[in-house]
Design a protein around this motif. Sequence first.
Motif: not given
Length: 355
Positions: A5-12, A314-319, A323-329, A344-348
């Motif tokens: 999972n930690d390499a997902i967004m690093e896929i080139g 206040v953020t809803v961003e991708t960990n 790759f979960k979308h987290e609510l952080r304040t 949260a689901h990516a699209h709410g």
Amino acid sequence: MSGSNDAIMEIGNVLHALEWQADHAAKNGAPATGRVIRAMIPLLDGPSRCAAQMRSWPGLSLEDAMPLRFAGGLHNLFLTGRAQQLGAVYRGEVTDQTAIDALVAQLTLAHDADLLTWFDGPPQTNEAGRSASVMAQLLWLAERLGPRFELLELGASAGINTMMDRFHFDLGGVELGDPASPMRIAPEWRGAPPPRTGVEISAIRGCDIAPIDLTDPAAALRLKSYVWAEVTQRLDRIDAAAALAAQRPPQVERADAGDWVERQLAVPQASGVTRVLFHTVVWQYVPAASRERIVQAMEQAGAAATKERPLAWVTVETNRQTFKHELRTRYWPGGAEPVLLGEAHAHGAWVGWRG
């Protein structure tokens, strides 16, 4: 595709990016869109200019949302009546991957020049469903800082969520907002309901490096193009947002995120109002230098915040690890360390509340 999972967004690798994005769409309620994305794989060996662009993509093709850029272009062909054949695919009537591969290859060659332009910038979906996660965090903050807020949105796109003061919300049975609003946000709620406090939004505005004019029908259609075709509720929400914008357009300024945040934080703040910076699935697209400036500006402003003039983030961003979308304040004074309030689901579509 397998991989940590930690390499997902690093896929080139482009092939791996297309495989991952196709699987991700299929697992998140959009199997037809997943099949269309998978049909891009055989394109890589083809003669089109779009294929050449994908093969030579400079950088991290998944973080850049390269597959979704092209998927948006194909969906636009359907929405504008130039590729009605895709309707049967999007409706799930055609599921044979070989047939879909052939159709996408045919459309790519027929509309190569037009589709090529969709690679020029990242998708701007501007999903209203994510406002549920923002509003739930405001309810949580209201218990600690009071109910009055001034909201500042980064990456506001068309400004849909800078109109959330005109939405109607049902958050696990906690209802707030305008009961007559055309924008009704009622995600599947997982966990206890958020606090039953009030929220008063005294001002709300945003910025974007390339804002979209929601009152322009062509611009609204472009937003729709980035939405996964079978998720019709999301398409309906863009129509509802356009109706609200026709009544009173959102305030979205064309600006670099770092410049804008520094300017907004320098504006005098009303007493008894919490100033809130918020953003949803935007941070990965903000250049690193701007991210550093924003963090520094917020922490400096937070150090100067008072009980009468609080500050929150206040953020809803991708960990990037899960790759979960987290609510952080975060909030100042008193809560400078980020608190994980849910996922949260990516699209709410759903919110998993921990608050």
